[in-house]
Design a protein around this motif. Sequence first.
Motif, PDB file in Angstrom:
ATOM      1  N   THR A 181      40.620  60.881  55.591  1.00  0.00           N
ATOM      2  CA  THR A 181      41.596  61.888  56.005  1.00  0.00           C
ATOM      3  C   THR A 181      42.754  61.915  55.021  1.00  0.00           C
ATOM      4  OG1 THR A 181      42.664  60.249  57.450  1.00  0.00           O
ATOM      5  CG2 THR A 181      41.036  61.713  58.459  1.00  0.00           C
ATOM      6  N   LEU A 182      43.303  63.108  54.801  1.00  0.00           N
ATOM      7  CA  LEU A 182      44.411  63.287  53.865  1.00  0.00           C
ATOM      8  C   LEU A 182      45.644  63.720  54.643  1.00  0.00           C
ATOM      9  CD1 LEU A 182      41.761  63.509  52.157  1.00  0.00           C
ATOM     10  CD2 LEU A 182      42.995  65.041  50.646  1.00  0.00           C
ATOM     11  N   HIS A 183      46.800  63.117  54.302  1.00  0.00           N
ATOM     12  CA  HIS A 183      48.030  63.383  55.043  1.00  0.00           C
ATOM     13  C   HIS A 183      49.190  63.624  54.072  1.00  0.00           C
ATOM     14  CE1 HIS A 183      45.866  61.634  58.496  1.00  0.00           C
ATOM     15  NE2 HIS A 183      45.488  60.683  57.644  1.00  0.00           N
ATOM     16  N   GLY A 184      50.096  64.515  54.465  1.00  0.00           N
ATOM     17  CA  GLY A 184      51.339  64.701  53.727  1.00  0.00           C
ATOM     18  C   GLY A 184      51.166  65.165  52.305  1.00  0.00           C
ATOM     19  N   ILE A 194      46.205  54.396  52.660  1.00  0.00           N
ATOM     20  CA  ILE A 194      46.705  54.157  51.303  1.00  0.00           C
ATOM     21  C   ILE A 194      47.770  55.197  50.978  1.00  0.00           C
ATOM     22  CG2 ILE A 194      46.082  53.854  48.886  1.00  0.00           C
ATOM     23  CD1 ILE A 194      43.171  53.533  49.777  1.00  0.00           C
ATOM     24  N   SER A 195      48.982  54.738  50.748  1.00  0.00           N
ATOM     25  CA  SER A 195      50.061  55.608  50.285  1.00  0.00           C
ATOM     26  C   SER A 195      49.928  55.770  48.778  1.00  0.00           C
ATOM     27  CB  SER A 195      51.408  54.982  50.642  1.00  0.00           C
ATOM     28  OG  SER A 195      52.464  55.671  50.035  1.00  0.00           O
ATOM     29  N   CYS A 196      50.174  56.985  48.273  1.00  0.00           N
ATOM     30  CA  CYS A 196      49.949  57.212  46.841  1.00  0.00           C
ATOM     31  C   CYS A 196      50.882  58.296  46.320  1.00  0.00           C
ATOM     32  CB  CYS A 196      48.496  57.595  46.580  1.00  0.00           C
ATOM     33  SG  CYS A 196      47.964  59.081  47.457  1.00  0.00           S
ATOM     34  N   ALA A 197      50.879  58.466  45.006  1.00  0.00           N
ATOM     35  CA  ALA A 197      51.659  59.537  44.380  1.00  0.00           C
ATOM     36  C   ALA A 197      50.825  60.798  44.207  1.00  0.00           C
ATOM     37  CB  ALA A 197      52.194  59.068  43.028  1.00  0.00           C
ATOM     38  N   TYR A 198      49.503  60.628  43.941  1.00  0.00           N
ATOM     39  CA  TYR A 198      48.628  61.768  43.684  1.00  0.00           C
ATOM     40  C   TYR A 198      47.251  61.502  44.282  1.00  0.00           C
ATOM     41  CZ  TYR A 198      52.236  62.216  40.104  1.00  0.00           C
ATOM     42  OH  TYR A 198      53.441  62.258  39.457  1.00  0.00           O
ATOM     43  N   VAL A 199      46.576  62.588  44.654  1.00  0.00           N
ATOM     44  CA  VAL A 199      45.206  62.510  45.143  1.00  0.00           C
ATOM     45  C   VAL A 199      44.332  63.375  44.238  1.00  0.00           C
ATOM     46  CG1 VAL A 199      43.622  62.909  47.066  1.00  0.00           C
ATOM     47  CG2 VAL A 199      45.996  62.202  47.528  1.00  0.00           C
ATOM     48  N   SER A 249      49.258  60.277  51.769  1.00  0.00           N
ATOM     49  CA  SER A 249      48.474  59.092  52.106  1.00  0.00           C
ATOM     50  C   SER A 249      47.047  59.508  52.412  1.00  0.00           C
ATOM     51  CB  SER A 249      49.076  58.340  53.289  1.00  0.00           C
ATOM     52  OG  SER A 249      49.138  59.168  54.436  1.00  0.00           O
ATOM     53  N   VAL A 250      46.137  58.570  52.235  1.00  0.00           N
ATOM     54  CA  VAL A 250      44.716  58.792  52.487  1.00  0.00           C
ATOM     55  C   VAL A 250      44.223  57.689  53.407  1.00  0.00           C
ATOM     56  CG1 VAL A 250      42.422  59.001  51.464  1.00  0.00           C
ATOM     57  CG2 VAL A 250      44.432  59.846  50.214  1.00  0.00           C
ATOM     58  N   GLY A 251      43.628  58.078  54.527  1.00  0.00           N
ATOM     59  CA  GLY A 251      43.071  57.106  55.453  1.00  0.00           C
ATOM     60  C   GLY A 251      41.559  57.095  55.392  1.00  0.00           C
ATOM     61  N   TYR A 252      40.960  55.958  55.727  1.00  0.00           N
ATOM     62  CA  TYR A 252      39.505  55.878  55.793  1.00  0.00           C
ATOM     63  C   TYR A 252      39.091  54.662  56.613  1.00  0.00           C
ATOM     64  CZ  TYR A 252      39.202  51.959  52.463  1.00  0.00           C
ATOM     65  OH  TYR A 252      39.316  50.724  51.865  1.00  0.00           O
ATOM     66  N   ARG A 253      37.831  54.652  57.015  1.00  0.00           N
ATOM     67  CA  ARG A 253      37.264  53.520  57.743  1.00  0.00           C
ATOM     68  C   ARG A 253      36.257  52.822  56.841  1.00  0.00           C
ATOM     69  NH1 ARG A 253      32.717  53.499  60.608  1.00  0.00           N
ATOM     70  NH2 ARG A 253      32.740  55.783  60.802  1.00  0.00           N
ATOM     71  N   ALA A 254      36.441  51.517  56.618  1.00  0.00           N
ATOM     72  CA  ALA A 254      35.560  50.748  55.753  1.00  0.00           C
ATOM     73  C   ALA A 254      34.241  50.451  56.460  1.00  0.00           C
ATOM     74  CB  ALA A 254      36.235  49.448  55.323  1.00  0.00           C
ATOM     75  N   ALA A 255      33.274  49.951  55.694  1.00  0.00           N
ATOM     76  CA  ALA A 255      31.956  49.666  56.250  1.00  0.00           C
ATOM     77  C   ALA A 255      32.009  48.629  57.364  1.00  0.00           C
ATOM     78  CB  ALA A 255      31.023  49.191  55.133  1.00  0.00           C
ATOM     79  N   ARG A 301      50.282  67.560  46.152  1.00  0.00           N
ATOM     80  CA  ARG A 301      49.907  66.451  45.266  1.00  0.00           C
ATOM     81  C   ARG A 301      48.407  66.192  45.258  1.00  0.00           C
ATOM     82  NH1 ARG A 301      53.979  62.966  43.286  1.00  0.00           N
ATOM     83  NH2 ARG A 301      56.050  63.845  43.673  1.00  0.00           N
ATOM     84  N   LEU A 302      47.649  67.145  45.779  1.00  0.00           N
ATOM     85  CA  LEU A 302      46.189  67.100  45.712  1.00  0.00           C
ATOM     86  C   LEU A 302      45.714  67.990  44.573  1.00  0.00           C
ATOM     87  CD1 LEU A 302      43.272  66.604  46.817  1.00  0.00           C
ATOM     88  CD2 LEU A 302      43.669  68.567  48.335  1.00  0.00           C
ATOM     89  N   PHE A 303      44.839  67.438  43.723  1.00  0.00           N
ATOM     90  CA  PHE A 303      44.286  68.170  42.587  1.00  0.00           C
ATOM     91  C   PHE A 303      42.760  68.163  42.702  1.00  0.00           C
ATOM     92  CE2 PHE A 303      48.415  66.604  41.472  1.00  0.00           C
ATOM     93  CZ  PHE A 303      48.998  67.637  40.745  1.00  0.00           C
ATOM     94  N   LEU A 304      42.163  69.335  42.693  1.00  0.00           N
ATOM     95  CA  LEU A 304      40.714  69.462  42.814  1.00  0.00           C
ATOM     96  C   LEU A 304      40.060  69.376  41.436  1.00  0.00           C
ATOM     97  CD1 LEU A 304      40.493  72.402  45.396  1.00  0.00           C
ATOM     98  CD2 LEU A 304      40.542  69.931  45.837  1.00  0.00           C
ATOM     99  N   VAL A 305      38.994  68.593  41.366  1.00  0.00           N
ATOM    100  CA  VAL A 305      38.281  68.379  40.100  1.00  0.00           C
ATOM    101  C   VAL A 305      36.782  68.518  40.355  1.00  0.00           C
ATOM    102  CG1 VAL A 305      37.992  66.850  38.108  1.00  0.00           C
ATOM    103  CG2 VAL A 305      40.071  66.678  39.509  1.00  0.00           C
ATOM    104  N   GLY A 306      36.066  69.127  39.425  1.00  0.00           N
ATOM    105  CA  GLY A 306      34.612  69.200  39.522  1.00  0.00           C
ATOM    106  C   GLY A 306      34.148  70.169  40.590  1.00  0.00           C
TER     107      GLY A 306
END
Length: 401
Positions: A131-134, A154-159, A141-147, A280-285
């Motif tokens: 999931t993507l937030h803010g 995860i808080s970040c500057a760019y996605v 931030s990006v949330g996820y569920r591990a295996a 702050r989200l950049f699409l690639v590919g």
Amino acid sequence: MTTESATVVVIGAGPAGLTVANLLRRCGIDSVVLERRSRDHVTRRRRAGIVETRAVRMFESWGLADVVRGGPPHDGVLEFRIDGESRYVDDRDGSAGSGARLCPQQVLVQNLTAAHLADGGDLRYEAADVTLHGLTGDRPSVGYRAADGTRHLISCAYVAGCDGDRGVSRAAVPASVSTVHTFDHGIGWLTVLADAPPPAHPLLAVSPQGFAAHFPRGPRSSRYYLQCPPDDDPAVWPDDRIWDALRTRLADPALTGGPITDREVFRLRSLVHEPLRHGRLFLVGDAAHILSPMGGKGMNLALHGADLLVRAVRDAVRDQDDTGLNAYSRRCLRRVWSDQEFSHWLTRTVHEAGDATASGPFLRQLARARLDRLVTSPGARHAFAELMTGLDPARAEAGPA
């Protein structure tokens, strides 16, 4: 919930995502790569086979030349077989430096994965429920569920959204701020992977029975394409029918067959999202664009976008210069539309020049005139070579200094 921090979160561990991650490491910028599939699935997924000249030189400029050395160099020769007559076109533009390489996508992904992990990169497979937030704020931030079931945020500057046209990244861009350009070619391809000898050169064949192609995928493996109705069922293509159609359309009655390991029908379509940035989200590919496979531009366009994005992030982090980030979408889209036009031109040409049932005799003759000009005119061949190499001498990009 485990909370973490990173400069960049990369979503998707295909060619685009892994290239972004590897180039960021070369800049000393940390990232976390999230991939919903297993490592085995991602590194075995077979797709494109040629890394264009521009992309080869891009990897070399970043000190990653080894990632495209999984196959032999492409000798620059393409064979157009028109009604059984072979005509050859050299897609090299004569510039100095390394040329294109025959490097199947799974080999490139395997090499990029190994390089990233060897360099201490953070690559997490089987990341579910991403999931993507803010995204429009200063610190998304990006949330996820591990295996193992644990939740991470995860808080970040760019996605960097590199997870394809059906991924969460593209879906996170509101429809109100995005324009989607689509085109359906009305053409289907049966794509066949077989343990059979590769051709001497990549081969595109035009005949009244329809388009066909034969490409190398390794020393003892080949990829074939057969034009078919876009809604065709692979089940109606047993092995005998496939080999009969290939021998007819390729005008090669002695074509050596082999065990068919995969067959699939897909519809040729093109798609462009605009803009390629949301906050702050950049699409690639493939999250940003889909191309007809003619011309081999899909994966190579993704590599170009990855290169542009990383240099823009580097400038922002190192020099507090957002010029590259602000221009990312515009600069990417310039090449996207150029490659879309080339791919569209080549798609229509080789299909309309063959079976005139759908296109009619007038368009068929126009397409054949374009093919004749391509194989006889030095100017047409040079323009074709420039587009195939991906080089743009009028707007050369800066290296990773």
